[in-house]
Design an enzyme around this catalytic site. Structure first.
Site, PDB file in Angstrom:
ATOM      1  N   ASN A 145      38.763  73.448 136.569  1.00 18.82           N
ATOM      2  CA  ASN A 145      37.668  72.549 136.916  1.00 18.82           C
ATOM      3  C   ASN A 145      36.593  73.359 137.668  1.00 18.82           C
ATOM      4  OD1 ASN A 145      36.064  70.853 138.598  1.00 18.82           O
ATOM      5  ND2 ASN A 145      37.476  69.169 138.231  1.00 18.82           N
ATOM      6  N   ASP A 180      33.632  72.194 138.843  1.00 15.05           N
ATOM      7  CA  ASP A 180      32.683  71.349 139.587  1.00 15.05           C
ATOM      8  C   ASP A 180      32.083  72.061 140.792  1.00 15.05           C
ATOM      9  OD1 ASP A 180      33.436  69.294 137.916  1.00 15.05           O
ATOM     10  OD2 ASP A 180      34.515  68.152 139.451  1.00 15.05           O
ATOM     11  N   HIS A 181      32.937  72.778 141.530  1.00 12.07           N
ATOM     12  CA  HIS A 181      32.469  73.273 142.822  1.00 12.07           C
ATOM     13  C   HIS A 181      31.632  74.537 142.726  1.00 12.07           C
ATOM     14  CE1 HIS A 181      34.075  69.881 144.704  1.00 12.07           C
ATOM     15  NE2 HIS A 181      35.268  70.098 144.186  1.00 12.07           N
ATOM     16  N   HIS A 236      33.719  67.045 136.140  1.00 17.85           N
ATOM     17  CA  HIS A 236      33.595  65.635 136.523  1.00 17.85           C
ATOM     18  C   HIS A 236      32.109  65.366 136.737  1.00 17.85           C
ATOM     19  CE1 HIS A 236      34.873  62.285 139.609  1.00 17.85           C
ATOM     20  NE2 HIS A 236      34.131  61.819 138.636  1.00 17.85           N
ATOM     21  N   ARG A 271      29.841  63.145 138.123  1.00 16.21           N
ATOM     22  CA  ARG A 271      29.882  61.987 139.027  1.00 16.21           C
ATOM     23  C   ARG A 271      28.613  61.176 138.912  1.00 16.21           C
ATOM     24  NH1 ARG A 271      34.017  62.287 143.234  1.00 16.21           N
ATOM     25  NH2 ARG A 271      32.920  60.486 144.067  1.00 16.21           N
ATOM     26  N   ARG A 279      26.431  64.854 142.324  1.00 20.67           N
ATOM     27  CA  ARG A 279      26.437  65.760 143.479  1.00 20.67           C
ATOM     28  C   ARG A 279      26.772  67.193 143.081  1.00 20.67           C
ATOM     29  NH1 ARG A 279      31.723  63.602 146.711  1.00 20.67           N
ATOM     30  NH2 ARG A 279      30.647  61.628 146.454  1.00 20.67           N
ATOM     31  N   HIS A 280      27.423  67.382 141.930  1.00 16.26           N
ATOM     32  CA  HIS A 280      27.664  68.771 141.497  1.00 16.26           C
ATOM     33  C   HIS A 280      27.286  68.958 140.026  1.00 16.26           C
ATOM     34  CE1 HIS A 280      31.529  66.840 140.695  1.00 16.26           C
ATOM     35  NE2 HIS A 280      31.990  66.977 141.931  1.00 16.26           N
ATOM     36  N   GLU A 313      35.847  64.456 132.874  1.00 16.35           N
ATOM     37  CA  GLU A 313      36.335  63.438 133.823  1.00 16.35           C
ATOM     38  C   GLU A 313      35.200  62.492 134.118  1.00 16.35           C
ATOM     39  OE1 GLU A 313      37.587  64.870 137.589  1.00 16.35           O
ATOM     40  OE2 GLU A 313      39.131  66.097 136.711  1.00 16.35           O
ATOM     41  N   THR A 326      36.077  63.254 147.606  1.00 21.27           N
ATOM     42  CA  THR A 326      36.622  63.635 146.310  1.00 21.27           C
ATOM     43  C   THR A 326      37.374  62.411 145.804  1.00 21.27           C
ATOM     44  OG1 THR A 326      38.039  65.220 145.137  1.00 21.27           O
ATOM     45  CG2 THR A 326      38.700  64.636 147.380  1.00 21.27           C
ATOM     46  N   THR A 327      37.935  62.500 144.591  1.00 21.97           N
ATOM     47  CA  THR A 327      38.650  61.353 144.043  1.00 21.97           C
ATOM     48  C   THR A 327      39.880  61.090 144.914  1.00 21.97           C
ATOM     49  OG1 THR A 327      37.951  62.205 141.910  1.00 21.97           O
ATOM     50  CG2 THR A 327      39.507  60.385 141.882  1.00 21.97           C
ATOM     51  N   GLU A 336      47.198  61.548 133.779  1.00 20.82           N
ATOM     52  CA  GLU A 336      47.175  62.663 134.716  1.00 20.82           C
ATOM     53  C   GLU A 336      47.682  62.092 136.041  1.00 20.82           C
ATOM     54  OE1 GLU A 336      44.126  65.577 134.608  1.00 20.82           O
ATOM     55  OE2 GLU A 336      44.050  65.725 136.792  1.00 20.82           O
ATOM     56  N   HIS A 370      45.096  67.672 141.388  1.00 16.37           N
ATOM     57  CA  HIS A 370      44.405  67.345 142.625  1.00 16.37           C
ATOM     58  C   HIS A 370      45.070  68.034 143.812  1.00 16.37           C
ATOM     59  CE1 HIS A 370      41.784  65.386 145.466  1.00 16.37           C
ATOM     60  NE2 HIS A 370      41.059  65.033 144.429  1.00 16.37           N
ATOM     61  N   GLY A 371      44.291  68.872 144.468  1.00 11.70           N
ATOM     62  CA  GLY A 371      44.757  69.529 145.688  1.00 11.70           C
ATOM     63  C   GLY A 371      45.768  70.644 145.475  1.00 11.70           C
ATOM     64  N   HIS A 397      39.120  72.923 143.099  1.00 13.03           N
ATOM     65  CA  HIS A 397      38.590  73.338 144.395  1.00 13.03           C
ATOM     66  C   HIS A 397      39.189  74.655 144.875  1.00 13.03           C
ATOM     67  CE1 HIS A 397      38.046  73.114 148.827  1.00 13.03           C
ATOM     68  NE2 HIS A 397      36.862  72.670 148.469  1.00 13.03           N
TER      69      HIS A 397
HETATM   70  N1  PXP Z   1      42.133  66.018 138.275  1.00  9.58           N
HETATM   71  C1  PXP Z   1      41.281  65.014 138.548  1.00  9.58           C
HETATM   72  C2  PXP Z   1      41.364  63.762 137.743  1.00  9.58           C
HETATM   73  C3  PXP Z   1      40.301  65.147 139.553  1.00  9.58           C
HETATM   74  O1  PXP Z   1      39.449  64.133 139.828  1.00  9.58           O
HETATM   75  C4  PXP Z   1      40.211  66.371 140.241  1.00  9.58           C
HETATM   76  C5  PXP Z   1      39.130  66.564 141.266  1.00  9.58           C
HETATM   77  O2  PXP Z   1      37.894  66.506 140.635  1.00  9.58           O
HETATM   78  C6  PXP Z   1      41.112  67.383 139.906  1.00  9.58           C
HETATM   79  C7  PXP Z   1      42.086  67.175 138.934  1.00  9.58           C
HETATM   80  C8  PXP Z   1      41.065  68.727 140.567  1.00  9.58           C
HETATM   81  O3  PXP Z   1      41.333  68.600 141.920  1.00  9.58           O
HETATM   82  P1  PXP Z   1      41.082  69.838 142.879  1.00  9.58           P
HETATM   83  O4  PXP Z   1      39.620  70.153 142.815  1.00  9.58           O
HETATM   84  O5  PXP Z   1      41.543  69.352 144.196  1.00  9.58           O
HETATM   85  O6  PXP Z   1      41.906  70.979 142.336  1.00  9.58           O
END
Ligand code: PXP
Length: 252
Positions: A11, A13-14, A47, A49, A53-54, A80, A110-111, A161, A200-201, A223
């Protein structure tokens, strides 16, 4: 039975978060995605949004072009998105091979939790039907709760997911118990015929317990990978995450 290989969706995004902080045209999330693919990423996730924002709409369109060659996806783009008419219309225009439906609140960092599929089944089912119609394989980002699994099946989505955020925020025995809960949920989902992803995380220190769950075939990580890339570069970071995931898988 040997476990299915596990895929890493990166991902980006950041990368766009840093760009948007200054309104520059760098760093480019598309370039980061291409570097991640060169390093072996199995997919690219963004993603878009509602508050932009990104990732911007243009990033999604350019990424979709760059990830395809001769009309074939080199690796899949996973879009996403929240369930809104404008996001569904964009997906219909870009036709990503994968979509992941997530909840979205403007004020969140974040989500923060999974999609409440059970609480809005007709709306989710209608979105899944639109995405099924363009051939996108849609996953629903859900917490590991039985009611959400039952609703996902009713909504007609082929994949889930599992939200690993609570697991990622825990440590020690609590994290181990949450990983076991995710494993049991993944087994139930596969028994119902769903494909199971998680994310996530996740980072180097907590990915092992999740990657070791044989029913999970894809992790989406953002992230941490982008943060670690500041020190090691995106390619080596993607490779190191792959190694960590595959190591945990083969020791499982
Ligand atoms: N999966 C989904 C559905 C998410 O919304 C996110 C965060 O955008 C991630 C995975 C990735 O999470 P992280 O950026 O914490 O690795």
């Amino acid at each position: 039975m040997s476990a299915a290989p596990i895929r890493l969706g990166v991902n980006v995004d950041h990368v766009a978060t840093i760009r948007q902080a200054r309104g520059t045209d760098y760093p480019d999330p598309v370039l980061a995605a291409m570097r991640a693919v060169e390093a072996g990423a199995d997919g690219v996730t963004v993603h878009l949004r509602e508050d932009r924002r990104h990732i911007q709409e243009r990033d999604v369109r350019v990424l979709a072009e760059r990830l395809q060659a001769g009309g074939q996806w080199r690796v899949p783009l996973n879009l996403e998105m929240a369930i809104t008419d404008s996001m569904l219309a964009l997906a219909e225009a870009v036709r990503p091979p994968r979509c992941c439906l997530v909840p979205e609140k403007r004020e969140e960092l974040t989500t923060e939790g999974g999609l409440d599929v059970a609480g809005q089944l007709p709306r989710v089912a209608a979105a899944v039907a639109r995405l099924n119609a363009i051939g996108a394989r849609t996953s629903l980002f859900i917490d590991p709760e039985p009611a959400q699994l039952a609703a996902t099946l009713e909504a007609g989505a082929p994949a889930i997911e599992i939200h690993t955020g609570h697991y990622a925020n825990a440590s020690g025995a609590e994290a181990a118990a949450l990983a076991e809960q995710i494993a049991e949920f993944a087994r139930q989902a596969v028994a119902e015929g769903l494909e199971v992803h998680a994310g996530h995380g996740l980072h180097f220190d907590n990915v092992g317990l999740i990657a070791a769950i044989p029913e999970i075939v894809e992790l989406n990580i953002g992230h941490f990978l982008i943060a670690q890339a500041i020190f090691d570069g995106i390619g080596p970071t993607v490779q190191a995450m792959h190694t960590a995931m595959r190591g945990a898988r083969s020791n499982a």
